[in-house]
Design an enzyme around this catalytic site. Sequence first.
Site, PDB file in Angstrom:
ATOM      1  N   TYR A 108       1.001  -1.226   0.068  1.00  0.00           N
ATOM      2  CA  TYR A 108       0.058  -0.117  -0.176  1.00  0.00           C
ATOM      3  C   TYR A 108       0.878   1.241  -0.039  1.00  0.00           C
ATOM      4  O   TYR A 108       0.469   2.189  -0.153  1.00  0.00           O
ATOM      5  CB  TYR A 108      -0.886   0.053   1.186  1.00  0.00           C
ATOM      6  N   ASN A 116     -18.563   5.898   9.418  1.00  0.00           N
ATOM      7  CA  ASN A 116     -18.482   4.207   9.198  1.00  0.00           C
ATOM      8  C   ASN A 116     -18.205   3.563  10.464  1.00  0.00           C
ATOM      9  O   ASN A 116     -18.263   2.368  10.825  1.00  0.00           O
ATOM     10  CB  ASN A 116     -17.198   3.703   8.387  1.00  0.00           C
TER      11      ASN A 116
HETATM   12  P1  NAP Z   1     -14.311  -0.306   0.572  1.00  0.00           P
HETATM   13  O1  NAP Z   1     -13.875   0.004   1.767  1.00  0.00           O
HETATM   14  O2  NAP Z   1     -15.526  -0.928   0.398  1.00  0.00           O
HETATM   15  O3  NAP Z   1     -14.784   1.276  -0.273  1.00  0.00           O
HETATM   16  C1  NAP Z   1     -13.859   2.409  -0.180  1.00  0.00           C
HETATM   17  C2  NAP Z   1     -14.254   3.308  -1.006  1.00  0.00           C
HETATM   18  O4  NAP Z   1     -15.639   3.633  -0.497  1.00  0.00           O
HETATM   19  C3  NAP Z   1     -13.494   4.448  -1.275  1.00  0.00           C
HETATM   20  O5  NAP Z   1     -13.468   4.958  -2.281  1.00  0.00           O
HETATM   21  C4  NAP Z   1     -14.047   5.467  -0.175  1.00  0.00           C
HETATM   22  O6  NAP Z   1     -13.816   6.884  -0.414  1.00  0.00           O
HETATM   23  C5  NAP Z   1     -15.446   5.292  -0.207  1.00  0.00           C
HETATM   24  N1  NAP Z   1     -16.272   5.361   1.097  1.00  0.00           N
HETATM   25  C6  NAP Z   1     -15.770   5.193   2.359  1.00  0.00           C
HETATM   26  N2  NAP Z   1     -16.696   5.314   3.182  1.00  0.00           N
HETATM   27  C7  NAP Z   1     -17.685   5.708   2.586  1.00  0.00           C
HETATM   28  C8  NAP Z   1     -19.249   6.254   3.065  1.00  0.00           C
HETATM   29  N3  NAP Z   1     -19.544   6.155   4.173  1.00  0.00           N
HETATM   30  N4  NAP Z   1     -20.054   6.481   2.044  1.00  0.00           N
HETATM   31  C9  NAP Z   1     -19.638   6.400   0.630  1.00  0.00           C
HETATM   32  N5  NAP Z   1     -18.320   6.023   0.370  1.00  0.00           N
HETATM   33  C10 NAP Z   1     -17.334   5.728   1.220  1.00  0.00           C
HETATM   34  O7  NAP Z   1     -13.122  -0.831  -0.580  1.00  0.00           O
HETATM   35  P2  NAP Z   1     -11.819  -1.125  -0.555  1.00  0.00           P
HETATM   36  O8  NAP Z   1     -10.947   0.119  -0.130  1.00  0.00           O
HETATM   37  O9  NAP Z   1     -11.402  -1.907  -1.552  1.00  0.00           O
HETATM   38  O10 NAP Z   1     -11.436  -2.088   1.010  1.00  0.00           O
HETATM   39  C11 NAP Z   1     -11.183  -1.701   2.085  1.00  0.00           C
HETATM   40  C12 NAP Z   1      -9.966  -2.215   2.424  1.00  0.00           C
HETATM   41  O11 NAP Z   1      -9.651  -3.607   2.289  1.00  0.00           O
HETATM   42  C13 NAP Z   1      -8.684  -1.629   1.743  1.00  0.00           C
HETATM   43  O12 NAP Z   1      -8.596  -0.333   2.122  1.00  0.00           O
HETATM   44  C14 NAP Z   1      -7.571  -2.733   2.326  1.00  0.00           C
HETATM   45  O13 NAP Z   1      -6.996  -2.156   3.365  1.00  0.00           O
HETATM   46  C15 NAP Z   1      -8.321  -3.895   2.467  1.00  0.00           C
HETATM   47  N6  NAP Z   1      -8.272  -4.560   1.035  1.00  0.00           N
HETATM   48  C16 NAP Z   1      -7.558  -5.971   0.983  1.00  0.00           C
HETATM   49  C17 NAP Z   1      -7.512  -6.755  -0.150  1.00  0.00           C
HETATM   50  C18 NAP Z   1      -6.840  -7.950  -0.294  1.00  0.00           C
HETATM   51  O14 NAP Z   1      -6.490  -8.493  -1.342  1.00  0.00           O
HETATM   52  N7  NAP Z   1      -6.531  -8.404   1.026  1.00  0.00           N
HETATM   53  C19 NAP Z   1      -8.093  -6.281  -1.491  1.00  0.00           C
HETATM   54  C20 NAP Z   1      -9.013  -5.252  -1.281  1.00  0.00           C
HETATM   55  C21 NAP Z   1      -9.057  -4.258  -0.199  1.00  0.00           C
HETATM   56  P3  NAP Z   1     -13.260   8.036   0.751  1.00  0.00           P
HETATM   57  O15 NAP Z   1     -11.976   7.565   0.987  1.00  0.00           O
HETATM   58  O16 NAP Z   1     -13.061   9.194  -0.228  1.00  0.00           O
HETATM   59  O17 NAP Z   1     -13.970   8.096   1.872  1.00  0.00           O
END
Ligand code: NAP
Length: 313
Positions: free
Chosen positions: A58, A283
């Site tokens: 990251y 959140n």
């Molecule tokens: P997510 O948490 O489902 O979605 C993140 C997106 O939603 C960002 O664009 C964020 O924008 C927005 N957001 C956040 N809170 C919100 C709300 N209350 N209302 C509307 N939009 C909102 O997706 P993700 O980033 O893919 O997954 C989360 C975490 O999981 C990652 O950061 C990572 O740590 C982990 N991950 C792990 C893997 C793996 O292979 N192990 C893969 C993917 C992800 P803003 O920042 O502008 O709020």
Amino acid sequence: MELTAEKHSIPLSDGNSIPLMGLGTYGDPRATHKGSGYEAVKVAIEVGYRHFDGALVYFNEHEVGQAIREKIADGTVKREDIFYCGKLWNTFHPPALVRPALEKTLKTLQLDYVDLYIVELPLAFKPGDDFYPRDANGKWLYHETDLCATWEALEACKDAGLVKSLGVSNFNKRQLEMILNKPGLKHRPVSNQVECHPYFTQPKLMEYCQQNDIVIVGYSPLGTSRDESWVNLKCPPLLEDELLVSVAKRYNKTTAQVALRFNLQRGVVVIPKSFNPDRIRQNFEIFDFSLSEDEMKAIERLNKNIRFVELRM
Ligand code: NAP
């Protein structure tokens, strides 16, 4: 802040506990400006988050570590209140590279140990400085790997005190079985981090993991960002789902809060990513309402078995 077992943590098989609510720290390096991970983690600690989901790839562990250390130094939290999850990247699977990879994370964070260290993907890339190695034709350069040997090197890291608990990510049942059935297994995987949200509810994997005392940590619990470079945009935006919108209205909550609450109520740890202070707060405000059994069942029926994160590699 004390973590309460009821609301923020569920016991892991080795006696440690994992907070039920985390902050994902993957900020797309092309879209995220420098320092935003640092600011986000500081705000999150003030709001009450204690679990941070990070990774070497990251490219912001220096920021996340700095924020954690500063909040320890100013007396807001103690090190033992924080639950940091780091990840072993695909280019570090050969056993001799496992400990150096974890040590690199610790050095970058400037912490003595991580609480959880997980195998990020059950596949290995060619070791080297390039984290995303491809040949001249753009084909991924994989590497022959033995997940059990990698696991034994991780067990040695736990025995050396560099990590409290070990886990995996993106593992299916067969790959979990490979570790669980490994002769001489010393430390079991305590968690499996996988995509999990109302459009991809993972019922079979959840059942298997529950039977085997493995906590499911749900990534992309809000349906990810809509970044076409790595997100399957054929899947409609989760947060615009009609049912989630109507349930959210009923409780005066947002669809994001309903999506998170849904997972929380079924025992899935959620790690929503936000670098926006208002959304970080929003959140976290999911402990003051609960969904009825009928609502839980209706949301479960939204499952489309489609991943947002296709991991085409
Ligand atoms: P997510 O948490 O489902 O979605 C993140 C997106 O939603 C960002 O664009 C964020 O924008 C927005 N957001 C956040 N809170 C919100 C709300 N209350 N209302 C509307 N939009 C909102 O997706 P993700 O980033 O893919 O997954 C989360 C975490 O999981 C990652 O950061 C990572 O740590 C982990 N991950 C792990 C893997 C793996 O292979 N192990 C893969 C993917 C992800 P803003 O920042 O502008 O709020």
